[in-house]
Design a protein around this motif. Structure first.
Motif, mmCIF file in Angstrom:
data_model
loop_
_atom_site.group_PDB
_atom_site.id
_atom_site.type_symbol
_atom_site.label_atom_id
_atom_site.label_comp_id
_atom_site.label_asym_id
_atom_site.label_seq_id
_atom_site.Cartn_x
_atom_site.Cartn_y
_atom_site.Cartn_z
ATOM 1 N N ALA A 12 37.096 53.132 60.131
ATOM 2 C CA ALA A 12 36.775 53.272 58.562
ATOM 3 C C ALA A 12 37.492 52.288 58.057
ATOM 4 N N HIS A 13 36.920 51.444 57.180
ATOM 5 C CA HIS A 13 37.509 50.330 56.533
ATOM 6 C C HIS A 13 37.721 50.531 54.986
ATOM 7 N N TYR A 14 38.880 50.019 54.601
ATOM 8 C CA TYR A 14 38.781 49.859 53.108
ATOM 9 C C TYR A 14 38.065 48.791 52.278
ATOM 10 N N VAL A 15 37.277 49.032 51.310
ATOM 11 C CA VAL A 15 36.382 48.146 50.683
ATOM 12 C C VAL A 15 36.171 48.820 49.339
ATOM 13 N N GLN A 16 36.142 47.827 48.447
ATOM 14 C CA GLN A 16 36.062 48.198 47.000
ATOM 15 C C GLN A 16 34.766 48.889 46.849
ATOM 16 N N LYS A 17 34.824 49.928 46.034
ATOM 17 C CA LYS A 17 33.635 50.985 45.616
ATOM 18 C C LYS A 17 32.334 50.381 45.297
ATOM 19 N N ASP A 18 32.677 49.578 44.360
ATOM 20 C CA ASP A 18 31.346 48.787 43.589
ATOM 21 C C ASP A 18 30.534 47.822 45.021
ATOM 22 N N LYS A 19 31.413 47.566 45.706
ATOM 23 C CA LYS A 19 30.770 46.720 46.730
ATOM 24 C C LYS A 19 30.083 47.575 47.673
ATOM 25 N N MET A 21 28.577 50.276 47.005
ATOM 26 C CA MET A 21 27.262 50.726 46.247
ATOM 27 C C MET A 21 26.316 49.601 46.252
ATOM 28 N N ALA A 22 26.970 48.385 46.024
ATOM 29 C CA ALA A 22 25.848 47.407 45.930
ATOM 30 C C ALA A 22 25.360 47.285 47.389
ATOM 31 N N SER A 23 26.028 47.130 48.449
ATOM 32 C CA SER A 23 25.693 47.023 49.725
ATOM 33 C C SER A 23 24.335 48.456 50.128
ATOM 34 N N ALA A 24 24.743 49.311 49.595
ATOM 35 C CA ALA A 24 23.692 50.634 49.889
ATOM 36 C C ALA A 24 22.334 50.044 49.157
ATOM 37 N N LEU A 25 22.506 49.583 47.944
ATOM 38 C CA LEU A 25 21.461 49.364 47.203
ATOM 39 C C LEU A 25 20.409 48.175 47.860
ATOM 40 N N ASP A 26 21.226 47.120 48.124
ATOM 41 C CA ASP A 26 20.423 45.900 48.655
ATOM 42 C C ASP A 26 20.820 45.349 50.102
ATOM 43 N N GLY A 27 21.586 45.961 50.899
ATOM 44 C CA GLY A 27 21.935 45.686 52.131
ATOM 45 C C GLY A 27 22.891 44.586 52.261
ATOM 46 N N THR A 28 23.355 44.256 51.219
ATOM 47 C CA THR A 28 24.456 42.852 51.503
ATOM 48 C C THR A 28 25.679 43.397 52.198
ATOM 49 N N PRO A 29 26.203 42.639 53.052
ATOM 50 C CA PRO A 29 27.706 42.635 53.821
ATOM 51 C C PRO A 29 28.706 42.920 52.811
ATOM 52 N N VAL A 30 29.582 43.827 53.225
ATOM 53 C CA VAL A 30 30.963 43.987 52.525
ATOM 54 C C VAL A 30 32.021 43.370 53.191
ATOM 55 N N VAL A 31 33.137 43.112 52.500
ATOM 56 C CA VAL A 31 34.452 42.634 53.299
ATOM 57 C C VAL A 31 35.509 43.562 53.091
ATOM 58 N N ALA A 32 35.875 44.052 54.247
ATOM 59 C CA ALA A 32 37.154 44.998 54.021
ATOM 60 C C ALA A 32 38.431 44.219 53.757
ATOM 61 N N LEU A 33 39.447 44.947 53.474
ATOM 62 C CA LEU A 33 40.662 44.226 53.197
ATOM 63 C C LEU A 33 41.346 43.437 54.538
ATOM 64 N N CYS A 34 40.951 44.126 55.506
ATOM 65 C CA CYS A 34 41.463 43.492 56.981
ATOM 66 C C CYS A 34 40.680 42.249 57.126
ATOM 67 N N VAL A 37 33.686 41.907 58.192
ATOM 68 C CA VAL A 37 32.516 41.784 57.379
ATOM 69 C C VAL A 37 31.327 42.539 58.250
ATOM 70 N N TRP A 38 30.549 43.258 57.471
ATOM 71 C CA TRP A 38 29.570 44.009 58.178
ATOM 72 C C TRP A 38 28.800 44.979 56.923
ATOM 73 N N VAL A 39 27.551 45.361 57.391
ATOM 74 C CA VAL A 39 26.775 46.250 56.372
ATOM 75 C C VAL A 39 27.013 47.593 56.794
ATOM 76 N N PRO A 40 27.794 48.313 56.059
ATOM 77 C CA PRO A 40 27.875 49.871 56.339
ATOM 78 C C PRO A 40 26.759 50.488 56.631
ATOM 79 N N GLY A 41 26.777 51.380 57.621
ATOM 80 C CA GLY A 41 25.537 52.130 57.784
ATOM 81 C C GLY A 41 25.794 53.378 58.338
ATOM 82 N N GLY A 72 31.877 52.778 56.500
ATOM 83 C CA GLY A 72 31.932 53.034 57.853
ATOM 84 C C GLY A 72 31.628 51.787 58.326
ATOM 85 N N ASP A 73 32.103 51.661 59.633
ATOM 86 C CA ASP A 73 31.852 50.577 60.406
ATOM 87 C C ASP A 73 30.498 50.653 61.022
ATOM 88 N N LYS A 74 29.814 49.425 61.273
ATOM 89 C CA LYS A 74 28.573 49.439 61.860
ATOM 90 C C LYS A 74 28.526 48.521 63.155
#
Length: 74
Positions: A12-19, A21-34, A37-41, A72-74
């Motif tokens: 489980a990676h740390y990611v900005q909450k707004d990122k 939410m955006a990923s959940a809505l449009d499927g864009t990848p997120v970038v964790a602090l480490c 890069v992945w699409v949480p699922g 979550g990591d996918k």
């Protein structure tokens, strides 16, 4: 059995909450602090926290900004 999707590094990676939410809505990848890069699922509660994300988060003075969440990591 691994299908080359990172089974060996499920965290489980740390990611900005707004990122998240955006990923959940449009499927864009997120970038964790480490830097991962992945699409949480997947449910992040099922995985241990990424040690690198945790270390970076704690070094940032964690707890004060309430700006980070686990994805979550996918």
């Amino acid at each position: 059995m691994s299908h080359g999707d990172g089974d060996h590094e499920r965290f489980a990676h740390y990611v900005q909450k707004d990122k998240i939410m955006a990923s959940a809505l449009d499927g864009t990848p997120v970038v964790a602090l480490c830097g991962k890069v992945w699409v949480p699922g997947r449910d992040p509660k099922k995985y241990p926290v990424c040690p690198m994300c945790k270390e970076i988060y704690e070094s940032m003075g964690a707890g004060g900004d309430g700006d980070k969440g686990k994805g979550g990591d996918k």
